[in-house]
Design a protein around this motif. Structure first.
Motif, PDB file in Angstrom:
ATOM      1  N   PHE A 118       0.859  -1.176   0.000  1.00 24.47           N
ATOM      2  CA  PHE A 118       0.000   0.000   0.000  1.00 24.47           C
ATOM      3  C   PHE A 118       0.897   1.229   0.000  1.00 24.47           C
ATOM      4  N   SER A 119       0.799   2.043  -1.045  1.00 19.41           N
ATOM      5  CA  SER A 119       1.612   3.248  -1.174  1.00 19.41           C
ATOM      6  C   SER A 119       0.680   4.450  -1.285  1.00 19.41           C
ATOM      7  N   ILE A 120       0.872   5.413  -0.403  1.00 19.04           N
ATOM      8  CA  ILE A 120      -0.054   6.543  -0.299  1.00 19.04           C
ATOM      9  C   ILE A 120       0.727   7.849  -0.411  1.00 19.04           C
ATOM     10  N   SER A 121       0.286   8.737  -1.299  1.00 18.76           N
ATOM     11  CA  SER A 121       0.959  10.030  -1.430  1.00 18.76           C
ATOM     12  C   SER A 121       0.570  10.939  -0.265  1.00 18.76           C
ATOM     13  N   GLY A 122       1.533  11.703   0.200  1.00 16.76           N
ATOM     14  CA  GLY A 122       1.296  12.629   1.307  1.00 16.76           C
ATOM     15  C   GLY A 122       0.366  13.774   0.948  1.00 16.76           C
ATOM     16  N   ASP A 123       0.281  14.103  -0.330  1.00 14.47           N
ATOM     17  CA  ASP A 123      -0.579  15.214  -0.742  1.00 14.47           C
ATOM     18  C   ASP A 123      -2.006  14.774  -1.063  1.00 14.47           C
ATOM     19  N   LYS A 124      -2.342  13.516  -0.746  1.00  8.88           N
ATOM     20  CA  LYS A 124      -3.682  12.952  -0.925  1.00  8.88           C
ATOM     21  C   LYS A 124      -4.110  12.820  -2.388  1.00  8.88           C
ATOM     22  N   SER A 125      -3.143  12.873  -3.318  1.00 17.35           N
ATOM     23  CA  SER A 125      -3.515  12.805  -4.727  1.00 17.35           C
ATOM     24  C   SER A 125      -3.773  11.382  -5.210  1.00 17.35           C
ATOM     25  N   GLU A 126      -3.085  10.398  -4.605  1.00 21.36           N
ATOM     26  CA  GLU A 126      -3.272   9.033  -5.080  1.00 21.36           C
ATOM     27  C   GLU A 126      -2.861   8.019  -4.022  1.00 21.36           C
ATOM     28  N   ALA A 127      -3.353   6.811  -4.239  1.00 22.55           N
ATOM     29  CA  ALA A 127      -2.972   5.665  -3.424  1.00 22.55           C
ATOM     30  C   ALA A 127      -2.832   4.478  -4.373  1.00 22.55           C
ATOM     31  N   TRP A 128      -1.818   3.676  -4.165  1.00 24.01           N
ATOM     32  CA  TRP A 128      -1.594   2.471  -4.955  1.00 24.01           C
ATOM     33  C   TRP A 128      -1.731   1.266  -4.051  1.00 24.01           C
ATOM     34  N   LEU A 129      -2.439   0.269  -4.535  1.00 21.70           N
ATOM     35  CA  LEU A 129      -2.557  -1.004  -3.833  1.00 21.70           C
ATOM     36  C   LEU A 129      -2.054  -2.096  -4.761  1.00 21.70           C
ATOM     37  N   GLU A 130      -1.049  -2.829  -4.302  1.00 17.61           N
ATOM     38  CA  GLU A 130      -0.560  -3.982  -5.044  1.00 17.61           C
ATOM     39  C   GLU A 130      -1.086  -5.243  -4.372  1.00 17.61           C
ATOM     40  N   LEU A 131      -1.640  -6.132  -5.180  1.00 19.28           N
ATOM     41  CA  LEU A 131      -2.058  -7.462  -4.728  1.00 19.28           C
ATOM     42  C   LEU A 131      -1.185  -8.453  -5.469  1.00 19.28           C
ATOM     43  N   THR A 132      -0.337  -9.142  -4.754  1.00 15.60           N
ATOM     44  CA  THR A 132       0.543 -10.119  -5.371  1.00 15.60           C
ATOM     45  C   THR A 132       0.499 -11.419  -4.577  1.00 15.60           C
ATOM     46  N   GLY A 133       1.086 -12.451  -5.152  1.00 14.77           N
ATOM     47  CA  GLY A 133       1.113 -13.740  -4.484  1.00 14.77           C
ATOM     48  C   GLY A 133       1.830 -14.767  -5.331  1.00 14.77           C
ATOM     49  N   PRO A 134       1.623 -16.030  -5.024  1.00 14.89           N
ATOM     50  CA  PRO A 134       2.301 -17.106  -5.745  1.00 14.89           C
ATOM     51  C   PRO A 134       1.773 -17.250  -7.172  1.00 14.89           C
ATOM     52  N   GLU A 135       2.370 -18.157  -7.909  1.00 11.50           N
ATOM     53  CA  GLU A 135       1.923 -18.427  -9.277  1.00 11.50           C
ATOM     54  C   GLU A 135       0.423 -18.719  -9.290  1.00 11.50           C
ATOM     55  N   GLY A 136      -0.276 -18.109 -10.225  1.00 11.86           N
ATOM     56  CA  GLY A 136      -1.718 -18.285 -10.331  1.00 11.86           C
ATOM     57  C   GLY A 136      -2.516 -17.140  -9.726  1.00 11.86           C
ATOM     58  N   THR A 137      -1.832 -16.202  -9.072  1.00 11.47           N
ATOM     59  CA  THR A 137      -2.527 -15.093  -8.408  1.00 11.47           C
ATOM     60  C   THR A 137      -3.258 -14.197  -9.406  1.00 11.47           C
ATOM     61  N   ILE A 138      -2.670 -13.960 -10.562  1.00  8.23           N
ATOM     62  CA  ILE A 138      -3.318 -13.109 -11.571  1.00  8.23           C
ATOM     63  C   ILE A 138      -4.669 -13.704 -11.965  1.00  8.23           C
ATOM     64  N   ASP A 139      -4.689 -14.975 -12.269  1.00  9.90           N
ATOM     65  CA  ASP A 139      -5.950 -15.637 -12.640  1.00  9.90           C
ATOM     66  C   ASP A 139      -6.942 -15.604 -11.489  1.00  9.90           C
ATOM     67  N   PHE A 140      -6.463 -15.806 -10.273  1.00 11.84           N
ATOM     68  CA  PHE A 140      -7.344 -15.787  -9.104  1.00 11.84           C
ATOM     69  C   PHE A 140      -7.995 -14.413  -8.947  1.00 11.84           C
ATOM     70  N   ILE A 141      -7.215 -13.356  -9.083  1.00  4.36           N
ATOM     71  CA  ILE A 141      -7.748 -11.993  -8.944  1.00  4.36           C
ATOM     72  C   ILE A 141      -8.813 -11.736 -10.003  1.00  4.36           C
ATOM     73  N   GLN A 142      -8.544 -12.130 -11.236  1.00  2.00           N
ATOM     74  CA  GLN A 142      -9.500 -11.911 -12.314  1.00  2.00           C
ATOM     75  C   GLN A 142     -10.787 -12.696 -12.075  1.00  2.00           C
TER      76      GLN A 142
END
Length: 118
Positions: free
Chosen positions: A89-113
């Motif tokens: 979780f990466s959050i800008s101090g100026d409140k302009s944006e936040a990034w959330l990364e969801l990662t994991g083992p092989e197959g995570t991309i398919d699971f998320i979709q």
């Protein structure tokens, strides 16, 4: 302080790791369906940008306090049902944006979709 626990610089290994590699959701089908209809749908409508990573996705959101609360709740509940995820979780101090990364083992991309629909 224990000198082994403190360092002055951080290398690329300063990220959380998981002990679980089992791609499985612990929610019942009904619970998962309810979650998709509420939380997942709400977050999906607020995604500003989506980038595929080697082992997951990165999502950019507006950096509002309201959205940060929602993302924090999302992370807390996903940790309970899908303990294979690693959240960054990466959050800008100026409140302009936040990034959330969801990662994991092989197959995570398919699971998320398939399961999260994000």
């Amino acid at each position: 302080m224990d000198s082994e626990k403190t360092t002055k610089t951080c290398s690329s290994t300063c990220k959380a790791e998981n002990r679980s590699n089992e791609l499985a959701c612990k929610l019942t089908k009904l619970e998962l369906q309810e979650r998709k209809e509420t939380v997942h749908r709400s977050l999906k409508t607020r995604v500003v940008e989506k980038k595929e990573l080697e082992n997951g996705y990165a999502y950019r959101f507006p950096g509002t306090d309201e959205l940060l609360r929602e993302l924090t709740e999302f992370i807390k509940t996903e940790r309970e049902c899908c303990d294979f995820f690693i959240f960054n979780f990466s959050i800008s101090g100026d409140k302009s944006e936040a990034w959330l990364e969801l990662t994991g083992p092989e197959g995570t991309i398919d699971f998320i979709q398939t399961e999260l629909g994000l």
